[in-house]
Structure formats: structure tokens, C-alpha cells
Design a protein around this motif. Structure first.
Motif, mmCIF file in Angstrom:
data_model
loop_
_atom_site.group_PDB
_atom_site.id
_atom_site.type_symbol
_atom_site.label_atom_id
_atom_site.label_comp_id
_atom_site.label_asym_id
_atom_site.label_seq_id
_atom_site.Cartn_x
_atom_site.Cartn_y
_atom_site.Cartn_z
ATOM 1 N N ARG A 190 0.809 -1.217 0.000
ATOM 2 C CA ARG A 190 0.000 0.000 0.000
ATOM 3 C C ARG A 190 0.845 1.272 0.000
ATOM 4 N NH1 ARG A 190 -2.682 -1.156 5.312
ATOM 5 N NH2 ARG A 190 -3.019 1.103 5.276
ATOM 6 N N LEU A 191 2.169 1.126 0.020
ATOM 7 C CA LEU A 191 3.053 2.285 0.055
ATOM 8 C C LEU A 191 3.058 2.987 -1.304
ATOM 9 C CD1 LEU A 191 5.197 3.794 1.829
ATOM 10 C CD2 LEU A 191 6.914 2.358 0.695
ATOM 11 N N ARG A 192 2.976 4.301 -1.274
ATOM 12 C CA ARG A 192 3.006 5.109 -2.491
ATOM 13 C C ARG A 192 3.874 6.341 -2.248
ATOM 14 N NH1 ARG A 192 0.734 1.088 -3.463
ATOM 15 N NH2 ARG A 192 -1.196 0.717 -4.642
ATOM 16 N N ALA A 193 4.429 6.897 -3.331
ATOM 17 C CA ALA A 193 5.083 8.204 -3.283
ATOM 18 C C ALA A 193 4.077 9.225 -3.803
ATOM 19 C CB ALA A 193 6.340 8.214 -4.144
ATOM 20 N N CYS A 194 3.920 10.320 -3.078
ATOM 21 C CA CYS A 194 2.991 11.371 -3.499
ATOM 22 C C CYS A 194 3.680 12.229 -4.555
ATOM 23 C CB CYS A 194 2.571 12.230 -2.309
ATOM 24 S SG CYS A 194 1.354 13.485 -2.727
ATOM 25 N N HIS A 195 3.023 12.373 -5.709
ATOM 26 C CA HIS A 195 3.618 13.147 -6.795
ATOM 27 C C HIS A 195 2.844 14.420 -7.089
ATOM 28 C CE1 HIS A 195 6.811 10.372 -7.726
ATOM 29 N NE2 HIS A 195 5.964 9.381 -7.631
ATOM 30 N N ALA A 196 2.139 14.920 -6.082
ATOM 31 C CA ALA A 196 1.544 16.242 -6.215
ATOM 32 C C ALA A 196 2.667 17.282 -6.320
ATOM 33 C CB ALA A 196 0.663 16.541 -5.009
ATOM 34 N N PRO A 197 2.418 18.402 -6.975
ATOM 35 C CA PRO A 197 3.469 19.428 -7.088
ATOM 36 C C PRO A 197 4.046 19.797 -5.730
ATOM 37 C CG PRO A 197 1.600 19.986 -8.489
ATOM 38 C CD PRO A 197 1.168 18.794 -7.668
ATOM 39 N N ARG A 198 5.366 19.802 -5.657
ATOM 40 C CA ARG A 198 6.145 20.212 -4.481
ATOM 41 C C ARG A 198 6.118 19.211 -3.339
ATOM 42 N NH1 ARG A 198 3.078 24.511 -5.640
ATOM 43 N NH2 ARG A 198 1.990 24.513 -3.631
#
Length: 208
Positions: free
Chosen positions: A162-170
Motif C-alpha cells: 500500500r506504500l506510495r510516493a505522493c507526486h503532487a506538485p512540491r
């Protein structure tokens, strides 16, 4: 459906999240100095049961440069293994350019875990899931060992998926999905991502 988060996952994730966006386009480090580590450990004392000296008591821990260096080295290994765990998706942008090699990250994590009498050892070949085994050992760094053991338990569990990297700006955060449709680490990141996509679509349609 909402997922729960184990204590091991929370501790490992919170260690990784001591590297964060600073609000001005850069990256901040909550563990830049010993006082920062002292504050962080006191805030997480309830997740560190059985580790000598780790309680909520204000006098329980005063981290020094040696402890700080050990935890920062461990954090680098954890973030490298988080990047491996989210692959083939992109890792956190704060880590992408300076990840430890997988072998070094595993060695560093297992060496940190060996600073306690009971040692969990993680192996992870390119074509298999992580495998956890126990080996006897002795050591003298209960803080780093407790953090390493939490990271190993998390990475060797199904919760890792369930681990994810958040790729929202900044944003430079990792997060655990708390429900199946979650895309961002927090609502503010989702809002920024939607605004950015709208801006890109507008540029594409107007040519400017």
C-alpha cells in the motif's frame, strides 16, 4: 473500505517523512540536528516499546551527534527501500537523485537492526518478495535498532504493497493508502494536483 496502519508501518513511515517539503519549494529535514531527533523520538515514544530509555519523560533521551548520524544513515536506507517498494512507480522526488544502491540499503538496515539482542535480517532478491529471518546478535543502540526493526517488519509485510510516493506538485512524501481510491498523501496535495492538471490542459488548448 478503509485500511488500518500498524505501529511498525507508522514508525517507519514517520521516519521517512522527517524529510519533507518546506513550503517554499525546497526540502526540510526534521533531523538536521540532535535536538530535532530528541523531539521526534519523544513524540514517538508510544511506538517504541521496550527500547531502553525511550519514554515520553522529558529527561528520557537527549540525542547526541552519534545518535543523530546513526538514525540519519538508517533513514537513507529506509527511503531507498521505500523507493524499491513503490517501483515501477517513481520514488519521492526528494530521493530520486540520490538513492542508496539496494545492496547497501539492505546492509545498512540489517546492521542497524543488529544493535539489539534479537536480529531480524531482511533479504530481497530481484525476482522475489522480501524474506524475513531471525538471527541472534548483540548490540548497544536500542533506538536505531528499534527503528530498523520496525522498518524491516513493515517492508516484509503485505502492508508494504500500500506504500506510495505522493507526486503532487512540491510534495516529497511517501504515504500508505488508507482507502482503495486514495491517490495523494493528503487532500491539499490532491487539490494542488488538480489545479496543476487544469493549468496544463489550459496551456495545451491555448498553445501558451
Amino acid at each position: 473500505m478503509e485500511y488500518s496502519i500498524s505501529a511498525d508501518a507508522r514508525l517507519a513511515l514517520d521516519l521517512a517523512l522527517t524529510v519533507r517539503h518546506d513550503g517554499d519549494g525546497g526540502v526540510a529535514d526534521d533531523l538536521a540536528e540532535p535536538a530535532g531527533l530528541t523531539t521526534w523520538v519523544r513524540a514517538h515514544a508510544d511506538l517504541l516499546p521496550g527500547a531502553a530509555g525511550l519514554t515520553a519523560d522529558e529527561s528520557a533521551l537527549a540525542a547526541d551527534e552519534t545518535a543523530l548520524a546513526a538514525v540519519r544513515d538508517l533513514r537513507a536506507a529506509v527511503r531507498a527501500l521505500f523507493a524499491r517498494a513503490v517501483s515501477p512507480a517513481e520514488p519521492s522526488p526528494a530521493a530520486a537523485a540520490r538513492l542508496l544502491p539496494l545492496t547497501e540499503a539492505l546492509e545498512r538496515l540489517n546492521r542497524a537492526a543488529a544493535q539489539a539482542p534479537t536480529v531480524p535480517v531482511l533479504t530481497w532478491s530481484p525476482s522475489t518478495d522480501p524474506v524475513l529471518r531471525q538471527e541472534p546478535a548483540t548490540g548497544a543502540d536500542p533506538l536505531t535498532a528499534a527503528l530498523a526493526r520496525a522498518a524491516i517488519a513493515f517492508l516484509a509485510s503485505p502492508e508494504r504493497q500500500r506504500l506510495r510516493a505522493c507526486h503532487a506538485p512540491r510534495c516529497v512524501r511517501y504515504f500508505l493508502k488508507e482507502h482503495p481510491r486514495q491517490e495523494w498523501c493528503k487532500p491539499a496535495c490532491g487539490n494542488r494536483a488538480r489545479v496543476a492538471r487544469h493549468h496544463e490542459r489550459h496551456k495545451a488548448s491555448t498553445g501558451r
